[in-house]
Design a protein around this motif. Sequence first.
Motif, PDB file in Angstrom:
ATOM      1  N   SER A   1       0.862  -1.175   0.000  1.00  0.00           N
ATOM      2  CA  SER A   1       0.000   0.000   0.000  1.00  0.00           C
ATOM      3  C   SER A   1       0.894   1.218   0.000  1.00  0.00           C
ATOM      4  CB  SER A   1      -0.920  -0.012   1.227  1.00  0.00           C
ATOM      5  OG  SER A   1      -1.792   1.087   1.207  1.00  0.00           O
ATOM      6  N   TRP A   2       0.632   2.125  -0.936  1.00  0.00           N
ATOM      7  CA  TRP A   2       1.525   3.255  -1.142  1.00  0.00           C
ATOM      8  C   TRP A   2       0.761   4.571  -1.070  1.00  0.00           C
ATOM      9  CZ3 TRP A   2       6.747   2.333  -2.373  1.00  0.00           C
ATOM     10  CH2 TRP A   2       7.063   0.990  -2.592  1.00  0.00           C
ATOM     11  N   GLY A   3       1.450   5.601  -0.586  1.00  0.00           N
ATOM     12  CA  GLY A   3       0.869   6.930  -0.608  1.00  0.00           C
ATOM     13  C   GLY A   3       1.098   7.608  -1.938  1.00  0.00           C
ATOM     14  N   GLN A   4       0.665   8.865  -2.026  1.00  0.00           N
ATOM     15  CA  GLN A   4       0.788   9.633  -3.259  1.00  0.00           C
ATOM     16  C   GLN A   4       2.149  10.303  -3.398  1.00  0.00           C
ATOM     17  OE1 GLN A   4      -1.591   9.687  -5.787  1.00  0.00           O
ATOM     18  NE2 GLN A   4      -2.284   7.991  -4.503  1.00  0.00           N
ATOM     19  N   GLY A   5       2.885  10.368  -2.325  1.00  0.00           N
ATOM     20  CA  GLY A   5       4.225  10.929  -2.376  1.00  0.00           C
ATOM     21  C   GLY A   5       4.289  12.389  -1.984  1.00  0.00           C
ATOM     22  N   THR A   6       5.468  12.815  -1.566  1.00  0.00           N
ATOM     23  CA  THR A   6       5.733  14.215  -1.236  1.00  0.00           C
ATOM     24  C   THR A   6       7.071  14.593  -1.848  1.00  0.00           C
ATOM     25  OG1 THR A   6       5.846  15.829   0.574  1.00  0.00           O
ATOM     26  CG2 THR A   6       6.802  13.664   1.019  1.00  0.00           C
ATOM     27  N   GLN A   7       7.111  15.757  -2.482  1.00  0.00           N
ATOM     28  CA  GLN A   7       8.293  16.181  -3.220  1.00  0.00           C
ATOM     29  C   GLN A   7       9.338  16.773  -2.282  1.00  0.00           C
ATOM     30  OE1 GLN A   7       9.004  16.142  -6.758  1.00  0.00           O
ATOM     31  NE2 GLN A   7      11.047  16.710  -6.003  1.00  0.00           N
ATOM     32  N   VAL A   8      10.570  16.297  -2.435  1.00  0.00           N
ATOM     33  CA  VAL A   8      11.714  16.878  -1.740  1.00  0.00           C
ATOM     34  C   VAL A   8      12.681  17.387  -2.801  1.00  0.00           C
ATOM     35  CG1 VAL A   8      13.726  16.410  -0.298  1.00  0.00           C
ATOM     36  CG2 VAL A   8      11.501  15.425   0.300  1.00  0.00           C
ATOM     37  N   THR A   9      13.012  18.667  -2.720  1.00  0.00           N
ATOM     38  CA  THR A   9      13.941  19.271  -3.671  1.00  0.00           C
ATOM     39  C   THR A   9      15.091  19.902  -2.899  1.00  0.00           C
ATOM     40  OG1 THR A   9      12.131  19.749  -5.210  1.00  0.00           O
ATOM     41  CG2 THR A   9      14.209  20.916  -5.547  1.00  0.00           C
ATOM     42  N   VAL A  10      16.301  19.499  -3.243  1.00  0.00           N
ATOM     43  CA  VAL A  10      17.494  20.001  -2.567  1.00  0.00           C
ATOM     44  C   VAL A  10      18.309  20.813  -3.568  1.00  0.00           C
ATOM     45  CG1 VAL A  10      19.519  19.422  -1.195  1.00  0.00           C
ATOM     46  CG2 VAL A  10      17.491  17.944  -1.112  1.00  0.00           C
ATOM     47  N   SER A  11      18.494  22.081  -3.271  1.00  0.00           N
ATOM     48  CA  SER A  11      19.256  22.954  -4.154  1.00  0.00           C
ATOM     49  C   SER A  11      20.723  22.992  -3.731  1.00  0.00           C
ATOM     50  CB  SER A  11      18.673  24.361  -4.143  1.00  0.00           C
ATOM     51  OG  SER A  11      18.769  24.920  -2.851  1.00  0.00           O
ATOM     52  N   SER A  12      21.588  23.155  -4.708  1.00  0.00           N
ATOM     53  CA  SER A  12      23.021  23.171  -4.413  1.00  0.00           C
ATOM     54  C   SER A  12      23.506  24.564  -4.086  1.00  0.00           C
ATOM     55  CB  SER A  12      23.801  22.621  -5.606  1.00  0.00           C
ATOM     56  OG  SER A  12      23.504  23.348  -6.774  1.00  0.00           O
TER      57      SER A  12
END
Length: 126
Positions: free
Chosen positions: A115-126
């Motif tokens: 069973s999986w969720g819809q996800g959450t975005q993680v963005t890491v800038s340099s």
Amino acid sequence: QVQVVESGGGLVQAGGSLRLSCAASGRTFSFYAMGWFRSAPGKEREFVAAISWRGLSTYYADSVKGRFTISRDNAKNSVYLQLDNLKPEDTAVYYCAVGRGATVTVPGRVSEFNSWGQGTQVTVSS
């Protein structure tokens, strides 16, 4: 069946931290192992971390070991992923997943979770 919803993603600079949360519905949440996976553009879904039903066993991908911490609070029907010392290569959609049993035999195997969720975005800038 246990259903999950992720939250806590966002934009952060390299070296920063985030805490992802996964809220589960269903009275039997505490019976199951839980996991976190991630998916980056052009890449297959990748195992990140997993935790057994009581939290006594934890598992991590080599790429995040020492930087990420998985935990759970069965009283709150929640599992968490603390992301520290983030790197640009950690950029991805992070998914919470419910295990098929109380523990996982092969933590990185997608079929261990059902069973999986819809996800959450993680963005890491340099």
